[in-house]
Design an enzyme around this catalytic site. Structure first.
Site, short mmCIF file in Angstrom:
data_model
loop_
_atom_site.label_atom_id
_atom_site.label_comp_id
_atom_site.label_asym_id
_atom_site.label_seq_id
_atom_site.Cartn_x
_atom_site.Cartn_y
_atom_site.Cartn_z
N ASP A 67 0.86 -1.18 0.00
CA ASP A 67 0.00 0.00 0.00
C ASP A 67 0.90 1.23 0.00
OD1 ASP A 67 -2.13 1.70 0.15
OD2 ASP A 67 -2.78 1.09 2.15
N ASP A 109 -0.78 -4.08 6.80
CA ASP A 109 -0.95 -3.92 8.24
C ASP A 109 -2.41 -3.91 8.67
OD1 ASP A 109 -1.75 -1.52 7.21
OD2 ASP A 109 -0.43 -0.28 8.44
N ASP A 164 -5.72 -7.50 5.06
CA ASP A 164 -4.46 -7.91 4.43
C ASP A 164 -4.06 -9.34 4.77
OD1 ASP A 164 -3.84 -5.50 3.08
OD2 ASP A 164 -3.19 -4.60 4.96
N ASN A 213 37.35 -33.86 8.93
CA ASN A 213 36.00 -33.30 8.82
C ASN A 213 35.68 -32.39 10.00
OD1 ASN A 213 33.67 -33.32 7.12
ND2 ASN A 213 32.58 -34.46 8.70
N ASP A 245 35.11 -28.02 10.29
CA ASP A 245 33.83 -27.44 10.71
C ASP A 245 34.00 -26.16 11.52
OD1 ASP A 245 32.11 -29.22 9.48
OD2 ASP A 245 32.27 -30.67 11.11
#
Length: 841
Positions: free
Chosen positions: A329, A589, A593, A682, A686
């Site tokens: 709007d 709002d 809506d 691994n 990380d």
């Protein structure tokens, strides 16, 4: 039900008896009683998951569970016990790392959600109080007005033109009128006009009701127990799902073939082969992706909160960043949002105190819901109200577009109505001139419409005011007839000073703006031109009703402004835009809506919005300002970019490294890396990957919307993964050529160090599309990467080296590894340049 008797057929019990059964009254509960009942209610809303549940989630991966079982079986082999302990320790460390990150993310999100809590008006200790919906208990008496969410199943005590939207429960899209009454016990759900249900909301009118059931003791709660409600799947979730399916296929193919070759062709031990292939599967699977996703998204949510953007659903951040069209709007977004009453004019267009006075009384006495129009009227004028009494009221609704109050004034009973000009004129038969003379309205219509058009062309909003004498005991909508038109209320809401610049920023971010407004075509056109939309293409609600489905989609793509739009047409526009492939955001709002907010890819509301709009939205702005939204979009794209960095790292580094390991396992007479060493590589990778949550993002990575593209990811994996494998094979050859193949531990040590360092290098390279030395990494990322690099170089010399299967490498080997790592970084830069130039579009 705690401390009270719950009536299963509460709609059929007289209100007085129902209140007695609930141990309540029309004055509500005391605070002490309410708190006691709250402790015993069965809440429907999902509580935050417990720490134990989050911890268990880290180990639900079937590959992780198989690896745990294999490690436990290894305890039966005397030579494998140390390795088994190491594997279990690494798996626990990896799981705890993910758990800590997800727990921190959950804490952050919980704090943000507390900033936009939805509340209800309840009578406690005989006084009106605003409390969170979750704190409502059976026996509470609540006050209802337009826009309110219904906090539980309720029985009406009083009503005034009360209409609800019950589509969430009954599927019926038309408003349902509600009245206080007693119904038969066998009345069906859709016919219970005296009852309100959780999950519905007030469209118009007012009333009071007593809460009968909350949480799981509601109709909505019963449904939720039978059918788990899941929110719509976001684009981010779909991308993660497709990415996961791709990885599963790759992991299964490689590990099954490798295991079969080891056991069937090479004749290696079953347990050892199982451990290595499972470790390989874990290495190829980014098992920390859920944790890293949560961390990156929560970090993004916290950063967005600093820009006054609250994200209710973390996964909607991707949709916010990927938004290509914003529907909004004009009020409060393009304009200042502070409506001013500029003039009160009579039929001839002259200033009128009489129009000002009656509009003031209408705004003062209405109790439906607070709105900017009435606030502007009350701020502009102050009139004496001594001796004036309010008698009755017909609240505003979006069908009539009028608001009426009945007053007693100077010995007369008057009905005073204001509303949209066309809707006021349709209930008027006369007009009052400046001298107080009553004339036939038809003689004034042409002049009225001419003035209305002139004011609308100036961007002003125009309402009408009308009165009539009324002696009926109770007014209804049918009394809005044969009224006398008094004049105009003229409101101004000028465009924001910086709105042109903000719209340009949206265009630069690849986001188009569609204005959807209920205002007339002339007002919409004027405001559009003032904010920089030159020669706007305007489609009206009347036009939309005449279009076919295909024509609507075409017109929706072409139009800049939709004017005179009815509430149900907003959703039609959004669906049409989505059909063309757009990612649509909707900013609203108001009460009308809610359906559009649900339909949009990302629903955006503001903290000052009505309850139903704020609840329907996924993103809530603490300020009604497009500038705030621009910052939110940038942050959303930054968050998505950092998530993709980990994905790219996982598929480039992990795929290349594990592919190399699989090939080496087939041709070397020994395992190139032990299972514990594979898992350790691994785990170490990380830590810097986790730091990506706070990494910096280059400006060009947030200039355009980005979405998941599995084809793009697959091309990335093949380009970088196979290039990484090539350098692994170079490392194999260098170690075997210089040091031979007899010292297995030395080979493993050298490749372990090289794998980890090249993993850090590729993470540094692929985190940016620029040359890596021209992009400043985040501080935490740099610290984590540097710390892991130093740790890897020192690990073979540490007391842990022997138990991990490492030996101190000679200086020559370290020199070879460092040279290979530097050459690897340079090669990845070349491949990155070629990829983004030829294959990365």
């Amino acid at each position: 039900m705690p401390e009270a008797q719950k009536d299963d057929a509460f709609w059929s019990v007289p209100a007085e008896q129902l209140l007695k059964n609930l141990k309540s009254s029309e004055q509500g509960l005391t605070q002490a009683v309410a708190e006691a009942r709250l402790a015993q209610t069965r809440q429907l809303r999902a509580h935050r998951r417990s720490a134990w549940a989050l911890l268990l989630d880290q180990f639900k991966n079937p590959i992780i569970l198989l690896l745990f079982c294999s490690a436990i079986l290894s305890f039966t082999l005397p030579d494998e016990r140390t390795n088994a302990w190491i594997i279990i320790f690494i798996l626990l460390a990896s799981g705890l790392l993910g758990f800590w990150q997800e727990l921190s993310a959950a804490d952050a999100v919980a704090k943000l959600m507390g900033m936009i809590e939805t509340k209800a008006t309840v009578i406690r200790d005989g006084q009106d109080r605003e409390i969170p919906l979750e704190a409502i208990v059976p026996g509470d008496v609540i006050r209802l007005s337009a826009g309110n969410m219904i906090p539980g199943d309720c029985r009406l005590l009083s009503t005034r033109d009360l209409f609800l939207n019950e589509a969430a429960l009954t599927g019926e899209s038309f408003p349902a009128e509600k009245v206080a009454s007693v119904l038969a016990e066998n009345t069906s759900l859709g016919q219970r006009v005296n009852s309100l249900y959780l999950g519905t909301h007030v469209i118009s009118g007012m009333g009071t009701a007593v809460v009968v059931g909350t949480g799981r003791d509601t109709e909505f709660g019963k449904i939720s127990e039978r059918l788990e409600h899941k929110p719509p799947v976001t684009g981010f979730e779909r991308g993660l799902s497709h990415f996961g399916q791709l990885l599963i296929k790759i992991v299964v193919v490689i590990t099954v073939i490798l295991f079969a070759v080891k056991v069937g062709w090479q004749g290696k031990e079953f347990a050892d082969s199982l451990l290595v292939t499972l470790a390989l599967a874990v290495g190829m699977t980014p098992q920390l992706l859920p944790a890293i996703t949560s961390v990156v998204l929560s970090a993004g949510a916290k950063a967005m909160a600093q820009h006054k953007v609250i994200v209710k659903q973390l996964l909607s951040i991707e949709n916010l960043g990927g938004m290509t069209i914003l529907c909004s709007d004009k009020t409060g977004t393009l304009t200042e949002g502070v409506i001013h009453l500029q003039d009160t004019l009579d039929v001839a267009g002259k200033p009128s105190d009489r129009v000002a006075r009656f509009s003031y009384l209408n705004a003062l006495f209405q109790t439906g819901f607070t709105n900017p129009i009435d606030r502007a009227i009350l701020d502009a004028h102050k009139f004496e109200t001594t001796g004036i009494e309010k008698l009755d009221e017909i609240p505003y609704d979006f069908i009539r577009k009028r608001l009426s109050v009945r007053i007693s004034m100077e010995g007369q009973k008057l009905l005073v109505t204001k509303g949209a000009l066309a809707n006021i004129l349709e209930v008027c038969s006369h007009a009052e001139t400046a001298t107080g003379e009553l004339v036939d309205l038809a003689s004034q219509v042409e002049s009225i419409e001419r003035q209305f058009a002139a004011m609308s062309n100036d961007g002003l909003r125009v309402l009408g005011v009308a009165i009539r004498t009324d002696d009926v005991a109770h007014i209804s909508k049918s009394d809005e007839q044969n009224m006398t038109f008094l004049g105009f209320l003229v409101f101004s809401d000028p465009p924001k000073a910086d709105v042109r610049e903000t719209l340009q920023q949206l265009r630069e971010l690849g986001i188009g703006l569609k204005i959807i407004t209920g205002d007339n075509r002339a007002v919409a056109a004027t405001i559009s031109r003032r904010v920089g939309i030159e020669s706007p293409m305007i489609v009206t609600g009347t036009d939309l009703r005449t279009l076919s489905q295909e024509a609507l989609r075409q017109r929706a793509r072409e139009a800049d402004v939709f004017a005179e739009v009815e509430p149900n047409q907003k959703e039609m526009i959004i669906r049409a835009l989505q059909h063309s492939g757009a990612v649509v955001g909707y900013m609203g709002d108001g009460i009308n809506d809610a359906s559009a907010l649900h339909a949009a890819d990302v629903g955006i509301s503001v903290a000052s919005a009505v309850d139903v709009a704020r609840e329907a939205a996924q993103v809530v702005l603490l300020e009604q300002d497009l500038g705030v939204l621009v910052k939110g979009v940038r942050e959303g794209r930054r968050t998505f970019s950092n998530t993709l960095k980990y994905v790219f790292f996982a598929i480039a580094a992990n795929f290349g490294y594990m592919f190399s390991l699989a090939v080496a396992s087939l041709f070397l007479p020994f395992e190139p890396l032990l299972a514990s060493q594979i898992l350790l590589v691994n785990l170490l990778a990380d830590f810097p990957a986790m730091a990506l949550a706070t990494d910096t993002v280059d400006p060009e990575q947030i200039e355009r919307p980005r979405r998941w593209d599995i084809g793009y990811i697959l091309r990335f994996m093949m380009s970088f993964g196979l290039a990484s494998s090539l350098f692994d094979f170079v490392t194999f050859g260098a170690i075997l050529l210089v040091f031979g193949s007899e010292d297995h531990d030395l080979f493993r040590t050298g490749w372990f160090v090289e794998s980890t360092l090249t993993g850090l290098m590729i993470l540094l390279v692929i985190r940016t599309q620029r040359p890596f030395f021209r992009s400043q990494p985040g501080t935490l990322f740099l610290i984590a990467s540097s710390a892991i690099a130093i740790l890897v170089l020192l690990l073979p010399f540490s007391p842990l080296a022997k138990s991990l299967g490492f030996v101190p490498p000679p200086v020559t080997l370290l020199g070879i590894i460092i040279v290979i790592t530097l050459l690897y970084g340079a090669a990845m830069e070349v491949i990155k340049h070629l990829f983004y130039r030829h294959f990365g579009k």
